[in-house]
Design a protein around this motif. Structure first.
Motif, PDB file in Angstrom:
ATOM      1  N   THR A  20       0.840  -1.197   0.000  1.00  0.00           N
ATOM      2  CA  THR A  20       0.000   0.000   0.000  1.00  0.00           C
ATOM      3  C   THR A  20       0.876   1.248   0.000  1.00  0.00           C
TER       4      THR A  20
ATOM      5  N   ASP B  60       0.797   5.514  -0.866  1.00  0.00           N
ATOM      6  CA  ASP B  60      -0.074   6.673  -1.044  1.00  0.00           C
ATOM      7  C   ASP B  60       0.331   7.366  -2.341  1.00  0.00           C
TER       8      ASP B  60
ATOM      9  N   ILE C  30       4.665   9.315  -5.217  1.00  0.00           N
ATOM     10  CA  ILE C  30       4.110   8.697  -4.011  1.00  0.00           C
ATOM     11  C   ILE C  30       4.583   9.452  -2.779  1.00  0.00           C
ATOM     12  N   LYS C  31       3.842   9.288  -1.710  1.00  0.00           N
ATOM     13  CA  LYS C  31       4.313   9.751  -0.408  1.00  0.00           C
ATOM     14  C   LYS C  31       5.358   8.753   0.095  1.00  0.00           C
TER      15      LYS C  31
END
Length: 801
Positions: free
Chosen positions: A131, A133, A187-188
């Protein structure tokens, strides 16, 4: 009645402010310690759980065995064919993805280049397994095409500023190869509680195009982190039971006896995985247990203080209990009253503890290397847990005093025949002994850990680790290695230069099959011998000692292809009785056959946690990834400036990066240094809390015996005699605590020392020192009150009551 209970509680706190402050201070310190440690423990247990599929992701690891069945290597990375073959052979696997980090990769845009240590190549299903972000881009297609890359928003700002990076390109450079990669996603960064933290995720197809099919079909290139996404509620043992057949089917029949695959849940990696290769350094569940136990005992010591002072002062509230019982109060009501008072004290202590935590949290974060927060609004479960701590502490602290006080007989109390009895005294004795036994154990732990650290830092490693600086190599340097050395040695403060694949303070991860040759016969060696690819100057640069034979020589034409040097451990394990016996013996290693020309004395390549491994050295012209330079102790800044100038010529665009061998060895023992500080801090706090309790008990004892002290002084007792009289009882308690603490501390620290292959002992002096420190602290604490009572005016004492 509830209002009355609150009023009485307030009056008692106000009336006995000194004892109340001691109680509150002890509980607040204990609770603050507990909260800080629990913040750390919760954070440790949260690793990788932010992934939506964290309970379904497993990592594939690989073991190798000696002929005798002993594991000689266990890697967290596996060979590249394993992931696609597993996916092909086991259709229940939803996704199988590979991840590889490329060290020393330059990333640039226009003329600005940076060395990026966290550049990974990942397969296109990466975002289906883990996962992330995703700020911009499509996770379904971001890693699908060759020469595409996903970057973090921090890297986007570094390379593109305020521009939109999507569709733009960055240039990557490794050695002499360059490629432009298009940014397809932003992405973060992964949170800190992840076992890996990529800044760049390049498409795996890019990597395939560069390294070719030969690398990706190799079963010996174990450099790929491999993860499987399994169905929900899948029994992982089903897959485990078939992995040996998988190895035999895809490698060769019987190969599963020499190498095996293991499956590791994702959430076990951070705390339970200490393999020979990891993406990042992991923590250890042992330290979570140690932290938790220390937190519990520090809090328990604070609760013990409360019990001690409450039971000691029970006589002062005996008449209150008697009157309440006469007018009809039930024992359960009295228990509720006293428990309520202790819970009120605990809640006040909790509020003060939260203030202490907020004051020290920044320092604590620096100590543990985290960014822990006490933000209750973002973590409502933390609020309930803190509330539970207050109730728990209140109940634990108050249960015995409540039962003890509520048991007073009203007739005896009102007649003035109250006797708190030997039970109260003996129980207080047990509590004080417990407090100081815990403190002594912690002091012993501090001493043993300090002794082991000193032992490791002062032990002769078998070579001279001082003033050796290590630089990363490059093809440009290796291609002209001799000229590079000559140029460096023109500086009088550079004493020796060597190139090798691995240097001491690293890990011995490389090995191949070894065999002893005798004429036409070849006898395989049934244990692992680690390899070191070196050059001619490796041994003299590190000042290793030759036990027998000679070093590699440029004058011997056969040395580059046929010469081997082994260490004493390898010679002994093979069966040679002495280093001299090994010289001239035929020896084969991997695809190379030759003879042993030298035996080097044993040296510690890895940390003292590991035993000295059997090692073989041979000359190599390739794969020499590190340059070791021995410099003189004078003019080190000027020498480093000289090296930086040479570096700028040979490796333009690359930042000047280096480390010193001795500093790297110190880094290997950082967890032990942290453990020493932890024990030191909490030993100090436990002693401090214990002294608060002793101070209160000594104060109460002196107050209770005021009339006795006055009479003794009138009859001629000296101040010294009275001080000894009042101190004697507490001194006996601390001495008894030593008797209990010493065996417990010995068992605990003996087990801890077992994790080191080379360790210091636990001498009697360690226990005498710990006991002496505890006794002196306790004596000084009690003596203050005893001296104060002994020098008081006896007339005032006899007017007491």
């Amino acid at each position: 009645m509830f209002k009355n209970y609150l009023k009485i509680a307030y009056r008692n706190i106000k009336k006995h402010m000194g004892y109340s402050l001691i109680n509150v201070a002890g509980l607040a310190i204990g609770m603050a310690c507990c909260i800080l440690i629990l913040l750390f423990v919760f954070d440790e247990l949260s690793y990788d759980k932010f992934h939506e599929n964290h309970d379904r992701i497993i990592r594939v690891t690989r073991k190798w065995f000696n002929e005798d069945g002993v594991v000689n290597l266990h890697l967290g990375h596996v060979a590249p064919p394993i992931a696609p073959l597993l996916k092909n052979d086991f259709p229940e696997i939803i996704h199988a993805v590979r991840l590889i980090r490329i060290g020393g990769l330059l990333v640039g845009k226009d003329s600005a280049f940076y060395e990026e240590p966290r550049f990974f190549f990942a397969e296109e299903d990466m975002f289906k397994v883990f996962t992330f972000d995703m700020i911009a881009g499509d996770p379904e297609t971001a890693l699908r095409d060759p020469f595409s890359v996903v970057i973090t928003d921090e890297m986007a700002e570094r390379y593109f500023g305020t521009e939109d990076p999507i569709g733009k390109s960055v240039t990557i450079q490794a050695s002499s190869q360059k490629a432009d990669m298009k940014v397809t996603g932003v992405i973060k960064p992964l949170p800190h509680n992840s076992h890996f933290h990529p800044d760049f995720l390049g498409s795996f197809k890019t990597y395939e195009a560069v390294v070719g099919d030969r690398e990706l079909q190799s079963w010996s290139s174990n450099n790929y982190a491999t993860y499987l996404l399994m169905p929900e509620d899948y029994d992982i043992n089903r897959l485990k039971s078939q992995l040996d057949l998988f190895i035999d089917r895809n490698m060769s029949e019987g190969m599963s006896e020499r190498t095996k695959l293991e499956l590791q849940p994702l959430t076990d990696i951070h705390l339970y995985s200490h393999l020979d290769s990891e993406i990042e350094a992991n923590s250890d569940i042992t330290y979570v247990y140690v932290f938790s136990i220390i937190a519990f005992f520090v809090l328990l010591i604070a609760c013990v203080n409360f019990m001690n002072l409450a039971t000691a002062r029970s006589a002062g509230r005996a008449k209150e209990v008697g009157l309440r019982k006469v007018v009809g109060a039930q024992r359960t009501q009295l228990i509720r009253q006293f428990l309520g008072e202790s819970i009120i004290t605990a809640v006040i202590s909790l509020l003060i503890a939260l203030g202490i935590v907020l004051l020290v949290l920044q320092k604590f974060n620096q100590f543990v290397g985290r960014d822990l927060s006490l933000n209750i609004s973002e973590n409502i479960s933390l609020f309930f847990f803190l509330f539970f701590i207050a109730i728990f502490v209140g109940l634990i602290s108050g249960i015995y005093p409540a039962v003890f006080l509520s048991a007073f007989k009203p007739v005896r109390v009102l007649k003035g025949n109250l006797d708190t009895g030997k039970k109260g005294l003996s129980f207080r004795t047990v509590l004080v002994v417990f407090q100081f036994a815990t403190s002594i154990i912690l002091i012993v732990c501090v001493s043993v850990v300090s002794g082991q650290l000193d032992y490791m830092q002062s032990r002769n490693l078998g070579f001279d680790e001082e003033h050796v600086v290590v630089l990363p190599s490059s093809p440009a340097i290796i291609f002209r290695l001799e000229g590079f050395k000559t140029r460096l040695l023109q500086n009088p403060n550079i004493l020796s230069v060597s190139a090798a694949k691995r240097v001491p303070s690293g890990r011995l991860l490389d090995s191949a099959g070894a065999r002893v040759l005798s004429g036409e016969t070849s006898e395989p060696v049934n244990f692992r011998i680690a390899q070191l690819r070196v050059d001619y100057d490796y041994i003299p640069t590190f000042k290793m000692e030759i036990a027998a034979g000679r070093n590699f020589s440029r004058e011997m034409g056969t040395d580059p292809t046929q010469a081997f040097i082994i260490n004493e451990t390898a010679a002994r394990r093979i069966g040679w009785q002495s280093p001299e016996e090994a010289i001239g013996k035929g020896f084969g290693y991997g695809r190379r056959n030759g003879q042993i020309i030298g035996v080097v004395k044993d040296f510690h390549f890895e940390s003292l946690h590991q035993e000295i491994s059997p090692i073989v050295m041979f000359l190599s012209k390739t794969d020499l990834a590190q340059i070791s330079i021995r410099i003189g102790p004078q003019n080190i800044p000027q020498t480093m400036a000289f090296l930086k100038d040479i570096w700028a010529e040979l490796r333009p665009n690359y930042p000047f990066s280096y480390y010193f061998i001795d500093e790297n060895f110190d880094q290997l023992y950082r967890s032990e240094e942290n453990l020493q500080r932890i024990f030191s801090y909490f030993a100090f706090l436990s002693v401090l809390i214990g002294c608060l309790g002793l101070f209160g008990l000594a104060s109460y004892s002196a107050e209770r015996r005021t009339k006795e002290i006055g009479i003794r002084k009138v009859l001629g007792a000296s101040a010294t005699g009275i001080t000894c009289l009042l101190s004697k009882e507490f001194t006996k308690w601390v001495l008894l605590a030593n008797v209990i603490a010493w065996p417990a501390a010995y068992l605990i620290m003996s087990r801890w020392l077992q994790s080191f292959a080379y360790r210091s002992g636990i001498g009697l002096g360690t226990f005498l020192l710990a006991g002496g420190i505890a006794w002196i602290i306790a004596f000084l604490t009690v003596s203050y009150q005893a001296i104060k009572a002994s020098i008081a005016d006896p007339i005032a004492a006899l007017k007491y009551e």
